[in-house]
Design a protein around this motif. Structure first.
Motif, PDB file in Angstrom:
ATOM      1  N   GLY A 129     -22.017  -3.356 -40.025  1.00 21.23           N
ATOM      2  CA  GLY A 129     -22.307  -2.124 -40.742  1.00 21.23           C
ATOM      3  C   GLY A 129     -22.504  -0.904 -39.867  1.00 21.23           C
ATOM      4  O   GLY A 129     -22.759   0.195 -40.361  1.00 21.23           O
ATOM      5  N   HIS A 130     -22.386  -1.044 -38.577  1.00 26.00           N
ATOM      6  CA  HIS A 130     -22.605   0.051 -37.629  1.00 26.00           C
ATOM      7  C   HIS A 130     -21.296   0.793 -37.396  1.00 26.00           C
ATOM      8  O   HIS A 130     -20.233   0.193 -37.459  1.00 26.00           O
ATOM      9  N   PRO A 131     -21.351   2.096 -37.130  1.00 26.07           N
ATOM     10  CA  PRO A 131     -20.114   2.814 -36.807  1.00 26.07           C
ATOM     11  C   PRO A 131     -19.388   2.147 -35.633  1.00 26.07           C
ATOM     12  O   PRO A 131     -19.992   1.480 -34.799  1.00 26.07           O
ATOM     13  N   ALA A 132     -18.096   2.354 -35.604  1.00 26.74           N
ATOM     14  CA  ALA A 132     -17.240   1.696 -34.615  1.00 26.74           C
ATOM     15  C   ALA A 132     -17.625   2.054 -33.184  1.00 26.74           C
ATOM     16  O   ALA A 132     -18.085   3.153 -32.895  1.00 26.74           O
ATOM     17  N   GLY A 140      -7.171   7.183 -19.987  1.00 26.20           N
ATOM     18  CA  GLY A 140      -7.391   8.306 -20.895  1.00 26.20           C
ATOM     19  C   GLY A 140      -7.317   7.895 -22.349  1.00 26.20           C
ATOM     20  O   GLY A 140      -6.955   6.770 -22.690  1.00 26.20           O
ATOM     21  N   GLY A 141      -7.664   8.809 -23.193  1.00 21.13           N
ATOM     22  CA  GLY A 141      -7.634   8.558 -24.627  1.00 21.13           C
ATOM     23  C   GLY A 141      -8.933   7.945 -25.125  1.00 21.13           C
ATOM     24  O   GLY A 141      -9.926   7.839 -24.391  1.00 21.13           O
ATOM     25  N   CYS A 142      -8.895   7.563 -26.384  1.00 25.00           N
ATOM     26  CA  CYS A 142     -10.069   6.973 -27.030  1.00 25.00           C
ATOM     27  C   CYS A 142      -9.584   6.055 -28.137  1.00 25.00           C
ATOM     28  O   CYS A 142      -8.665   6.388 -28.875  1.00 25.00           O
ATOM     29  N   GLU A 143     -10.177   4.887 -28.242  1.00 28.50           N
ATOM     30  CA  GLU A 143      -9.836   3.986 -29.334  1.00 28.50           C
ATOM     31  C   GLU A 143     -11.121   3.434 -29.942  1.00 28.50           C
ATOM     32  O   GLU A 143     -12.123   3.269 -29.262  1.00 28.50           O
ATOM     33  N   THR A 144     -11.077   3.184 -31.238  1.00 29.04           N
ATOM     34  CA  THR A 144     -12.233   2.599 -31.913  1.00 29.04           C
ATOM     35  C   THR A 144     -12.031   1.093 -32.011  1.00 29.04           C
ATOM     36  O   THR A 144     -10.918   0.614 -32.213  1.00 29.04           O
ATOM     37  N   LEU A 145     -13.123   0.376 -31.854  1.00 29.62           N
ATOM     38  CA  LEU A 145     -13.113  -1.086 -31.930  1.00 29.62           C
ATOM     39  C   LEU A 145     -14.106  -1.513 -32.996  1.00 29.62           C
ATOM     40  O   LEU A 145     -15.188  -0.952 -33.114  1.00 29.62           O
ATOM     41  N   GLY A 146     -13.768  -2.535 -33.726  1.00 29.88           N
ATOM     42  CA  GLY A 146     -14.678  -3.061 -34.738  1.00 29.88           C
ATOM     43  C   GLY A 146     -14.105  -2.894 -36.127  1.00 29.88           C
ATOM     44  O   GLY A 146     -13.230  -2.051 -36.364  1.00 29.88           O
ATOM     45  N   LYS A 147     -14.604  -3.713 -37.041  1.00 29.36           N
ATOM     46  CA  LYS A 147     -14.082  -3.739 -38.407  1.00 29.36           C
ATOM     47  C   LYS A 147     -15.117  -3.339 -39.452  1.00 29.36           C
ATOM     48  O   LYS A 147     -14.839  -3.420 -40.632  1.00 29.36           O
ATOM     49  N   GLY A 148     -16.294  -2.981 -39.059  1.00 28.63           N
ATOM     50  CA  GLY A 148     -17.326  -2.619 -40.038  1.00 28.63           C
ATOM     51  C   GLY A 148     -18.280  -3.755 -40.292  1.00 28.63           C
ATOM     52  O   GLY A 148     -19.179  -4.008 -39.525  1.00 28.63           O
TER      53      GLY A 148
END
Length: 161
Positions: A129-132, A140-148
């Motif tokens: 339930g926490h933000p990614a 470089g760049g940015c990616e989000t990890l996690g599914k919620g």
């Protein structure tokens, strides 16, 4: 003697949750800044005997002293579970045990946990339930990890991955 304010009580709790020194060979950045607002956020990093490390962040719904007290309870529950985990137990299973044991009379909390294994150069993320998690690759760049996922304390039989 004057009554202890919630902010003063939280100031006393913070240092008690400080690193035990087991992370000295790794780089971990955090900012601890005294605040006049007491809330339900906490984090920690624990190194297991096999060299794997687990960093977790907890956020309890709400603000003020009640959220801060629940945050301490959640922090202790996670830390105790991580320190007593069988060596081959997956992180998601450990978190499911914490969830199953969480008192249904207490508020839910969100959790982001990351287990790193320097021996295999791998990491596992369990998001409740926490933000990614935001990963910043060296190139470089940015990616989000996690599914919620569900927060801890919503459904006692929930599973996590």
């Amino acid at each position: 003697m004057p009554a202890l304010t919630p902010a003063a009580a939280a100031g006393d709790v913070g240092p008690a949750l400080a690193d035990d020194g087991s992370m000295r060979s790794r780089t971990f950045h955090a900012l601890r800044h005294p605040s006049r607002i007491v809330a339900g956020d906490t984090f920690d990093c624990i190194t297991r005997p096999d060299g794997r490390s687990v960093t977790f962040q907890i956020d309890v719904a709400g603000h003020g002293a009640p959220a801060a007290i629940v945050s301490v309870a959640a922090h202790v529950a996670m830390k105790q579970a991580l320190l007593s985990v069988p060596p081959d137990e997956p992180l998601a299973t450990t978190i499911a045990r914490v969830n199953a044991a969480w008192d249904e009379g207490l508020p839910y909390f969100t959790l982001l946990a990351v287990e790193t294994d320097p021996a295999t150069a791998t990491a596992r993320v369990v998001q409740c339930g926490h933000p990614a998690l935001m990963r910043l690759p060296a190139e470089g760049g940015c990616e989000t990890l996690g599914k919620g996922g569900l927060p801890i304390g919503v459904l006692p039989d929930a599973t996590f991955d």
